[in-house]
Design a protein around this motif. Structure first.
Motif, mmCIF file in Angstrom:
data_model
loop_
_atom_site.group_PDB
_atom_site.id
_atom_site.type_symbol
_atom_site.label_atom_id
_atom_site.label_comp_id
_atom_site.label_asym_id
_atom_site.label_seq_id
_atom_site.Cartn_x
_atom_site.Cartn_y
_atom_site.Cartn_z
ATOM 1 N N PRO A 205 46.872 35.855 32.402
ATOM 2 C CA PRO A 205 47.685 34.776 32.961
ATOM 3 C C PRO A 205 47.369 34.645 34.453
ATOM 4 C CG PRO A 205 49.072 36.625 32.275
ATOM 5 C CD PRO A 205 47.665 36.970 31.930
ATOM 6 N N LEU A 206 47.567 33.444 35.004
ATOM 7 C CA LEU A 206 47.180 33.187 36.391
ATOM 8 C C LEU A 206 47.852 34.121 37.387
ATOM 9 C CD1 LEU A 206 46.995 29.283 36.527
ATOM 10 C CD2 LEU A 206 45.182 30.941 36.080
ATOM 11 N N ASP A 207 49.149 34.419 37.187
ATOM 12 C CA ASP A 207 49.828 35.296 38.153
ATOM 13 C C ASP A 207 49.259 36.713 38.123
ATOM 14 O OD1 ASP A 207 50.935 35.731 35.624
ATOM 15 O OD2 ASP A 207 52.950 36.099 36.386
ATOM 16 N N MET A 208 48.922 37.209 36.939
ATOM 17 C CA MET A 208 48.323 38.538 36.827
ATOM 18 C C MET A 208 46.925 38.542 37.446
ATOM 19 S SD MET A 208 47.458 40.845 33.457
ATOM 20 C CE MET A 208 49.102 41.475 33.164
ATOM 21 N N ALA A 209 46.162 37.486 37.199
ATOM 22 C CA ALA A 209 44.809 37.391 37.755
ATOM 23 C C ALA A 209 44.859 37.386 39.276
ATOM 24 C CB ALA A 209 44.113 36.132 37.236
ATOM 25 N N GLU A 210 45.848 36.690 39.823
ATOM 26 C CA GLU A 210 45.988 36.651 41.280
ATOM 27 C C GLU A 210 46.359 38.033 41.815
ATOM 28 O OE1 GLU A 210 48.294 34.205 44.802
ATOM 29 O OE2 GLU A 210 49.109 34.145 42.777
ATOM 30 N N ASN A 211 47.296 38.712 41.143
ATOM 31 C CA ASN A 211 47.712 40.055 41.569
ATOM 32 C C ASN A 211 46.574 41.061 41.488
ATOM 33 O OD1 ASN A 211 50.298 39.163 42.079
ATOM 34 N ND2 ASN A 211 51.103 39.823 40.100
ATOM 35 N N LEU A 212 45.663 40.877 40.533
ATOM 36 C CA LEU A 212 44.523 41.775 40.381
ATOM 37 C C LEU A 212 43.374 41.422 41.316
ATOM 38 C CD1 LEU A 212 44.476 42.145 36.495
ATOM 39 C CD2 LEU A 212 45.168 43.870 38.175
ATOM 40 N N GLY A 213 43.521 40.331 42.070
ATOM 41 C CA GLY A 213 42.489 39.957 43.035
ATOM 42 C C GLY A 213 41.331 39.177 42.441
ATOM 43 N N MET A 214 41.522 38.608 41.255
ATOM 44 C CA MET A 214 40.429 37.887 40.609
ATOM 45 C C MET A 214 40.076 36.577 41.306
ATOM 46 S SD MET A 214 41.216 38.452 36.604
ATOM 47 C CE MET A 214 41.164 40.071 35.876
ATOM 48 N N ASP B 34 40.115 36.394 44.665
ATOM 49 C CA ASP B 34 39.665 36.746 46.008
ATOM 50 C C ASP B 34 38.180 36.455 46.168
ATOM 51 O OD1 ASP B 34 42.230 37.602 46.400
ATOM 52 O OD2 ASP B 34 41.759 39.743 46.311
ATOM 53 N N GLU B 35 37.788 36.208 47.402
ATOM 54 C CA GLU B 35 36.386 35.938 47.714
ATOM 55 C C GLU B 35 35.515 37.164 47.462
ATOM 56 O OE1 GLU B 35 34.952 33.064 48.664
ATOM 57 O OE2 GLU B 35 36.861 32.036 48.497
ATOM 58 N N ILE B 36 36.064 38.360 47.722
ATOM 59 C CA ILE B 36 35.301 39.589 47.571
ATOM 60 C C ILE B 36 35.520 40.126 46.171
ATOM 61 C CG2 ILE B 36 35.029 41.954 48.384
ATOM 62 C CD1 ILE B 36 36.128 40.976 51.094
ATOM 63 N N ASP B 37 34.440 40.452 45.490
ATOM 64 C CA ASP B 37 34.512 41.036 44.166
ATOM 65 C C ASP B 37 35.085 42.448 44.291
ATOM 66 O OD1 ASP B 37 34.191 41.939 41.601
ATOM 67 O OD2 ASP B 37 32.004 41.964 41.653
ATOM 68 N N PRO B 38 36.242 42.735 43.655
ATOM 69 C CA PRO B 38 36.846 44.065 43.800
ATOM 70 C C PRO B 38 35.902 45.186 43.352
ATOM 71 C CG PRO B 38 38.240 42.639 42.437
ATOM 72 C CD PRO B 38 37.021 41.865 42.807
#
Length: 120
Positions: A71-80, A82-86
């Motif tokens: 889900p979008l909120d989980m993806a955002e919390n996981l940093g998906m 973000d510009e930098i690949d975790p």
């Protein structure tokens, strides 16, 4: 808030249909559709994972690096978004250390969950 410029780079899908699969491990097939694509794409994942992520028809999701839906909120919390690949932040010399730290955190979370359910 999710930045639109980074979201535009990652396709966002809508779940249009969910079907149970007849398998040894309970699995679900999700049919997801991107606005610009007419034919739904099929994504299969474990039922327990889908339940944990609270996925349902009409939800907006992305397909993660492990080919499962987030889900979008989980993806955002996981940093998906973000510009930098975790994953690029993991040291080349210490992937085993990263794996051990992840497992420690995972086990701590399981213990907390177990404690919270046994108190009730």
């Amino acid at each position: 808030m999710i930045e639109l410029q980074t979201m535009d780079e990652i396709p966002i899908f809508t779940i249009v249909k969910i079907e149970a699969e007849e398998t040894e491990i309970p699995m679900l097939t999700f049919y997801v559709k991107e606005d610009s694509i007419d034919e739904p794409e099929e994504i299969s994942m474990e039922e327990l994972t889908a339940y944990d992520r609270n996925l349902g028809i009409g939800d907006q999701v992305i397909i993660g690096p492990d080919e499962t839906l987030f889900p979008l909120d989980m993806a955002e919390n996981l940093g998906m978004f973000d510009e930098i690949d975790p994953l690029s932040q993991i040291s080349e010399t210490g992937p085993r250390q990263w794996q051990m730290e992840w497992m420690d955190n995972y086990m701590d979370a399981l213990e907390e969950l177990e404690d919270s359910t046994t108190r009730e």
